[in-house]
Write a protein that holds these residues in place. Structure first.
Motif, PDB file in Angstrom:
ATOM      1  N   ARG A  62      21.313  19.463  22.606  1.00 54.41           N
ATOM      2  CA  ARG A  62      22.782  19.421  22.538  1.00 54.41           C
ATOM      3  C   ARG A  62      23.319  20.509  21.606  1.00 54.41           C
ATOM      4  N   ASN A  63      22.497  20.976  20.671  1.00 52.63           N
ATOM      5  CA  ASN A  63      22.950  21.995  19.733  1.00 52.63           C
ATOM      6  C   ASN A  63      22.945  23.400  20.324  1.00 52.63           C
ATOM      7  N   ALA A  64      22.394  23.553  21.516  1.00 53.67           N
ATOM      8  CA  ALA A  64      22.429  24.862  22.174  1.00 53.67           C
ATOM      9  C   ALA A  64      23.850  25.216  22.603  1.00 53.67           C
ATOM     10  N   LEU A  69      26.921  29.936  25.846  1.00 47.74           N
ATOM     11  CA  LEU A  69      27.008  30.198  24.412  1.00 47.74           C
ATOM     12  C   LEU A  69      25.710  30.805  23.873  1.00 47.74           C
ATOM     13  N   MET A  70      24.567  30.274  24.283  1.00 49.24           N
ATOM     14  CA  MET A  70      23.296  30.771  23.747  1.00 49.24           C
ATOM     15  C   MET A  70      23.076  32.252  24.078  1.00 49.24           C
ATOM     16  N   PRO A  71      23.338  32.704  25.318  1.00 53.38           N
ATOM     17  CA  PRO A  71      23.210  34.148  25.566  1.00 53.38           C
ATOM     18  C   PRO A  71      24.123  34.984  24.672  1.00 53.38           C
ATOM     19  N   ALA A  72      25.331  34.471  24.384  1.00 50.63           N
ATOM     20  CA  ALA A  72      26.241  35.205  23.491  1.00 50.63           C
ATOM     21  C   ALA A  72      25.681  35.267  22.079  1.00 50.63           C
ATOM     22  N   VAL A  73      25.068  34.173  21.631  1.00 53.78           N
ATOM     23  CA  VAL A  73      24.455  34.153  20.294  1.00 53.78           C
ATOM     24  C   VAL A  73      23.305  35.149  20.234  1.00 53.78           C
ATOM     25  N   LEU A  74      22.440  35.132  21.233  1.00 54.54           N
ATOM     26  CA  LEU A  74      21.292  36.047  21.238  1.00 54.54           C
ATOM     27  C   LEU A  74      21.743  37.503  21.328  1.00 54.54           C
ATOM     28  N   ASP A  75      22.793  37.757  22.106  1.00 54.16           N
ATOM     29  CA  ASP A  75      23.337  39.121  22.191  1.00 54.16           C
ATOM     30  C   ASP A  75      23.919  39.568  20.848  1.00 54.16           C
ATOM     31  N   ALA A  76      24.572  38.651  20.148  1.00 56.90           N
ATOM     32  CA  ALA A  76      25.176  38.991  18.855  1.00 56.90           C
ATOM     33  C   ALA A  76      24.113  39.394  17.836  1.00 56.90           C
ATOM     34  N   LEU A  83      24.104  36.090   9.091  1.00 56.69           N
ATOM     35  CA  LEU A  83      24.422  34.974   9.971  1.00 56.69           C
ATOM     36  C   LEU A  83      25.903  34.864  10.294  1.00 56.69           C
ATOM     37  N   LEU A  84      26.747  34.888   9.274  1.00 57.70           N
ATOM     38  CA  LEU A  84      28.178  34.708   9.538  1.00 57.70           C
ATOM     39  C   LEU A  84      28.753  35.855  10.362  1.00 57.70           C
ATOM     40  N   GLN A  85      28.304  37.058  10.099  1.00 60.15           N
ATOM     41  CA  GLN A  85      28.802  38.202  10.865  1.00 60.15           C
ATOM     42  C   GLN A  85      28.427  38.037  12.341  1.00 60.15           C
ATOM     43  N   GLY A  86      27.195  37.659  12.620  1.00 58.05           N
ATOM     44  CA  GLY A  86      26.771  37.439  14.002  1.00 58.05           C
ATOM     45  C   GLY A  86      27.466  36.260  14.648  1.00 58.05           C
ATOM     46  N   ALA A  87      27.670  35.184  13.875  1.00 61.07           N
ATOM     47  CA  ALA A  87      28.355  34.006  14.412  1.00 61.07           C
ATOM     48  C   ALA A  87      29.792  34.353  14.792  1.00 61.07           C
ATOM     49  N   GLU A  88      30.473  35.136  13.957  1.00 61.33           N
ATOM     50  CA  GLU A  88      31.841  35.535  14.267  1.00 61.33           C
ATOM     51  C   GLU A  88      31.886  36.456  15.478  1.00 61.33           C
ATOM     52  N   ASP A  92      33.733  31.396  17.786  1.00 64.58           N
ATOM     53  CA  ASP A  92      34.185  30.587  16.662  1.00 64.58           C
ATOM     54  C   ASP A  92      32.964  30.076  15.900  1.00 64.58           C
ATOM     55  N   PRO A  93      32.812  30.432  14.614  1.00 60.12           N
ATOM     56  CA  PRO A  93      31.628  30.017  13.866  1.00 60.12           C
ATOM     57  C   PRO A  93      31.379  28.508  13.875  1.00 60.12           C
ATOM     58  N   ILE A  94      32.434  27.701  13.936  1.00 57.48           N
ATOM     59  CA  ILE A  94      32.247  26.244  13.978  1.00 57.48           C
ATOM     60  C   ILE A  94      31.466  25.850  15.227  1.00 57.48           C
ATOM     61  N   GLU A  95      31.713  26.535  16.332  1.00 54.35           N
ATOM     62  CA  GLU A  95      30.995  26.252  17.573  1.00 54.35           C
ATOM     63  C   GLU A  95      29.650  26.977  17.620  1.00 54.35           C
ATOM     64  N   VAL A  96      29.591  28.170  17.071  1.00 52.93           N
ATOM     65  CA  VAL A  96      28.422  29.033  17.215  1.00 52.93           C
ATOM     66  C   VAL A  96      27.277  28.661  16.264  1.00 52.93           C
ATOM     67  N   LEU A  97      27.595  28.251  15.032  1.00 52.13           N
ATOM     68  CA  LEU A  97      26.532  28.008  14.048  1.00 52.13           C
ATOM     69  C   LEU A  97      25.499  26.976  14.495  1.00 52.13           C
ATOM     70  N   PRO A  98      25.868  25.829  15.092  1.00 54.11           N
ATOM     71  CA  PRO A  98      24.813  24.920  15.568  1.00 54.11           C
ATOM     72  C   PRO A  98      23.896  25.575  16.610  1.00 54.11           C
ATOM     73  N   ALA A  99      24.456  26.383  17.501  1.00 50.11           N
ATOM     74  CA  ALA A  99      23.636  27.084  18.489  1.00 50.11           C
ATOM     75  C   ALA A  99      22.735  28.110  17.813  1.00 50.11           C
ATOM     76  N   LEU A 100      23.258  28.780  16.790  1.00 44.52           N
ATOM     77  CA  LEU A 100      22.474  29.750  16.032  1.00 44.52           C
ATOM     78  C   LEU A 100      21.294  29.069  15.341  1.00 44.52           C
ATOM     79  N   PHE A 101      21.550  27.923  14.695  1.00 38.97           N
ATOM     80  CA  PHE A 101      20.473  27.204  14.023  1.00 38.97           C
ATOM     81  C   PHE A 101      19.475  26.651  15.038  1.00 38.97           C
ATOM     82  N   HIS A 102      19.954  26.255  16.210  1.00 39.14           N
ATOM     83  CA  HIS A 102      19.068  25.803  17.285  1.00 39.14           C
ATOM     84  C   HIS A 102      18.141  26.951  17.709  1.00 39.14           C
TER      85      HIS A 102
END
Length: 181
Positions: A62-64, A69-76, A83-88, A92-102
């Protein structure tokens, strides 16, 4: 091919005391009988253990995040960045950070887990850039799950009947009104 290895990783050097050392001897004998090796590993460092325990909270699928979203995280994080620069960059970092940690938990991205986990101290990079040790360094690919196999934590628990004929989950007691959990 190396024989299978059973690794015991205690939480601290004296974990379990004398009983644990006696049990380790028995397990080593059983492993030798099966053609396996047994190793009692040194405990993880405090920072590494805390970071792994924290990231483990993001292992569930569920955290993906939402589809796409995950392809966008990997592309970033195609190039190493904080971390914060890539999440932004990914949204939206609130949505992206759980996927990043996943992605970090599932080793799609990597970071130095021996440093304290703050958004300002960690930077992530693609797994391909990581200097891995062990099998990956020798050019071997880690074992892959068969198609359709689910890992621990994503496998649904078997259904069973609980008191009152209601369906429940194995390993979870039925809710009893009026009782505190």
């Amino acid at each position: 091919m190396a024989p299978p290895c059973f690794a015991d990783c205690p939480s601290h050097p004296d974990a379990g005391g004398e009983r644990a050392l006696n049990a380790a001897e028995a397990v080593a004998e059983a492993c030798a009988h099966l053609g396996w090796t047994y190793q009692r590993l040194a405990p993880l460092g405090d920072i590494l253990a805390a970071n792994l325990k924290w990231l483990a909270g993001y292992r569930h699928p569920r955290n993906a995040g939402r589809p796409g979203l995950m392809p966008a995280v990997l592309d970033a994080f195609a190039q190493p960045r904080p971390l914060l620069q890539g999440a932004e960059t990914a949204g939206d970092p609130i949505e992206v950070l759980p996927a990043l940690f996943h992605a970090l938990w599932h080793r799609q991205l990597t970071t130095d887990l021996d440093t304290p986990s703050t958004s300002r101290s960690w930077s992530a990079r693609p797994r391909a850039e990581t200097a891995w040790t062990g099998r990956e360094a020798a050019g071997e690919r880690p074992a892959q799950r068969p198609a359709g196999a689910q890992g621990r934590g994503s496998r649904p628990l078997p259904r069973r009947e609980v008191a009152g004929g209601r369906p429940g989950r194995a390993g979870h007691p039925p809710h009893r009104p009026g009782r505190r959990r």
